[in-house]
Write a protein that holds these residues in place. Structure first.
Motif, PDB file in Angstrom:
ATOM      1  N   CYS A 196      62.540  24.337  66.949  1.00  0.00           N
ATOM      2  CA  CYS A 196      61.523  23.813  65.888  1.00  0.00           C
ATOM      3  C   CYS A 196      60.263  24.072  66.523  1.00  0.00           C
ATOM      4  N   ARG A 197      60.112  24.063  67.889  1.00  0.00           N
ATOM      5  CA  ARG A 197      58.889  24.254  68.345  1.00  0.00           C
ATOM      6  C   ARG A 197      58.391  25.430  68.283  1.00  0.00           C
ATOM      7  N   HIS A 225      62.165  20.030  54.294  1.00  0.00           N
ATOM      8  CA  HIS A 225      60.769  19.685  54.442  1.00  0.00           C
ATOM      9  C   HIS A 225      60.353  19.494  52.971  1.00  0.00           C
ATOM     10  N   GLY A 262      50.986  26.678  61.685  1.00  0.00           N
ATOM     11  CA  GLY A 262      52.604  26.561  62.040  1.00  0.00           C
ATOM     12  C   GLY A 262      53.306  26.535  60.741  1.00  0.00           C
ATOM     13  N   ASP A 277      51.334  31.429  62.388  1.00  0.00           N
ATOM     14  CA  ASP A 277      52.166  30.537  63.040  1.00  0.00           C
ATOM     15  C   ASP A 277      52.258  31.654  64.428  1.00  0.00           C
ATOM     16  N   TYR A 278      52.470  31.096  65.584  1.00  0.00           N
ATOM     17  CA  TYR A 278      52.492  31.733  66.909  1.00  0.00           C
ATOM     18  C   TYR A 278      53.953  32.578  66.960  1.00  0.00           C
ATOM     19  N   VAL A 331      46.901  27.821  67.192  1.00  0.00           N
ATOM     20  CA  VAL A 331      46.142  26.796  66.651  1.00  0.00           C
ATOM     21  C   VAL A 331      44.829  26.665  67.818  1.00  0.00           C
ATOM     22  N   VAL A 338      52.116  21.024  58.624  1.00  0.00           N
ATOM     23  CA  VAL A 338      53.301  20.260  58.275  1.00  0.00           C
ATOM     24  C   VAL A 338      54.384  20.350  59.280  1.00  0.00           C
ATOM     25  N   GLU A 339      54.593  19.133  59.897  1.00  0.00           N
ATOM     26  CA  GLU A 339      55.639  19.104  60.870  1.00  0.00           C
ATOM     27  C   GLU A 339      55.276  19.825  62.194  1.00  0.00           C
ATOM     28  N   THR A 340      54.101  20.114  62.552  1.00  0.00           N
ATOM     29  CA  THR A 340      53.795  20.978  63.725  1.00  0.00           C
ATOM     30  C   THR A 340      52.892  20.290  64.875  1.00  0.00           C
TER      31      THR A 340
HETATM   32  C1  LIG Z   1      58.921  22.279  63.059  1.00  0.00           C
HETATM   33  S1  LIG Z   1      58.493  23.685  62.637  1.00  0.00           S
HETATM   34  C2  LIG Z   1      57.550  23.431  60.690  1.00  0.00           C
HETATM   35  C3  LIG Z   1      57.647  24.589  60.123  1.00  0.00           C
HETATM   36  C4  LIG Z   1      56.905  24.493  58.777  1.00  0.00           C
HETATM   37  N1  LIG Z   1      55.444  23.936  58.620  1.00  0.00           N
HETATM   38  C5  LIG Z   1      57.733  23.684  57.766  1.00  0.00           C
HETATM   39  O1  LIG Z   1      57.335  22.440  57.410  1.00  0.00           O
HETATM   40  O2  LIG Z   1      58.818  24.059  57.593  1.00  0.00           O
HETATM   41  C6  LIG Z   1      56.649  23.725  63.487  1.00  0.00           C
HETATM   42  C7  LIG Z   1      56.163  25.185  63.478  1.00  0.00           C
HETATM   43  O3  LIG Z   1      54.836  25.116  63.962  1.00  0.00           O
HETATM   44  C8  LIG Z   1      54.764  26.337  64.809  1.00  0.00           C
HETATM   45  N2  LIG Z   1      53.881  26.142  65.875  1.00  0.00           N
HETATM   46  C9  LIG Z   1      54.055  25.204  67.092  1.00  0.00           C
HETATM   47  N3  LIG Z   1      52.909  25.242  67.983  1.00  0.00           N
HETATM   48  C10 LIG Z   1      52.136  26.114  67.361  1.00  0.00           C
HETATM   49  C11 LIG Z   1      50.975  26.688  67.967  1.00  0.00           C
HETATM   50  N4  LIG Z   1      50.285  26.204  68.820  1.00  0.00           N
HETATM   51  N5  LIG Z   1      50.021  27.691  66.740  1.00  0.00           N
HETATM   52  C12 LIG Z   1      50.758  27.876  65.990  1.00  0.00           C
HETATM   53  N6  LIG Z   1      52.090  27.642  65.316  1.00  0.00           N
HETATM   54  C13 LIG Z   1      52.482  26.592  66.109  1.00  0.00           C
HETATM   55  C14 LIG Z   1      56.120  26.733  65.151  1.00  0.00           C
HETATM   56  O4  LIG Z   1      56.256  28.193  65.469  1.00  0.00           O
HETATM   57  C15 LIG Z   1      56.878  26.472  63.952  1.00  0.00           C
HETATM   58  O5  LIG Z   1      57.032  27.376  63.097  1.00  0.00           O
END
Ligand SMILES: C[S@@+](CC[C@H](N)C(=O)[O-])C[C@H]1O[C@@H](n2cnc3c(N)ncnc32)[C@H](O)[C@@H]1O
Length: 209
Positions: A11-12, A30, A53, A76-77, A105, A121-123
């Motif tokens: 998830c991370r 989600h 994300g 997304d990273y 981010v 969302v969830e990030t």
């Molecule tokens: C739990 S997933 C949620 C994905 C999507 N937003 C959803 O609701 O299905 C968290 C997402 O955040 C991204 N993410 C985490 N830290 C990040 C960062 N510092 N910069 C960009 N993306 C990030 C992860 O790669 C992952 O795709």
């Protein structure tokens, strides 16, 4: 590594075969959370939107239906998430209504005052320094623009045991609504409105620059 640690790790930063399974699952699981979160947000059809994300790209896809004369960027990273989000949104990308790119981010590759709406969302649990990262979000948001955070976990008495376990195993930062409000106001966001679904532990937060 335990099954839960493997899942939270994905998830991370979803990657590889397991990441693909988890991202496809998140695109579905989600959906209701995101519907509830987006209910509160005004999306004009000419908006420029950034979804941070973006994971598997489903939220980008849904917002692009509403901002059909504007453009939705998904960031997304994870390189793999970028690839999967492109696959899901390929038709909208060909129409120049969506763009997906790799980025973090911590350093959003756009000029100041670019976006009407930024969604997360969830990030935010995984962001390395929420205060600095919210400040970076605020930089690229237009004055008067909206930042929306949609989460299925916030620190609360009812879910404390589960959330503490997730936070410890997944190295996640699960804020309470009060903590979130304080950080957002410290970096200069206004009109901070937070709604909770206490029995599900859902949180949506909408604020403006
Ligand atoms: C739990 S997933 C949620 C994905 C999507 N937003 C959803 O609701 O299905 C968290 C997402 O955040 C991204 N993410 C985490 N830290 C990040 C960062 N510092 N910069 C960009 N993306 C990030 C992860 O790669 C992952 O795709």
């Amino acid at each position: 590594m335990s099954e839960i640690a493997k899942r939270l790790n994905q998830c991370r930063k979803p990657t590889g075969d397991l990441g693909k399974i988890i991202v496809e699952d998140m695109n579905k699981s989600h959906f209701n959370l995101t519907s509830w979160g987006l209910e509160k947000i005004n999306i004009e059809n000419d908006f420029l939107v950034l979804d941070i994300g973006c994971g598997g790209g489903k939220t980008v896809n849904r917002i692009a239906e509403r901002a059909d004369k504007g453009k939705v960027y998904g960031m997304d990273y994870s390189d793999d998430c970028v690839k999967w989000s492109i696959d899901l949104n390929i038709n909208l990308i060909k129409e120049n209504k969506v763009e997906i790119f790799q980025g973090t981010v911590e350093n959003i590759p756009f000029e100041a005052e670019k976006f009407d709406l930024i969604t997360a969302v969830e990030t935010i649990y995984f962001w390395p320094d929420v205060k600095a990262n919210f400040s970076e979000v605020r930089r690229v948001l237009k004055t008067g623009g909206t930042f929306a955070i949609i989460n299925e976990m916030y620190d609360s008495e009812a879910f404390r045991d589960r959330n503490n376990e997730f936070a410890a195993i997944g190295n996640m930062n699960i804020l309470s609504s009060e903590e979130l409000k304080i950080v957002l106001s410290e970096v200069g966001f206004n009109d901070i409105e937070i709604d909770l679904v206490e029995e599900k532990n859902w949180l949506r937060c909408v604020c403006s620059k």
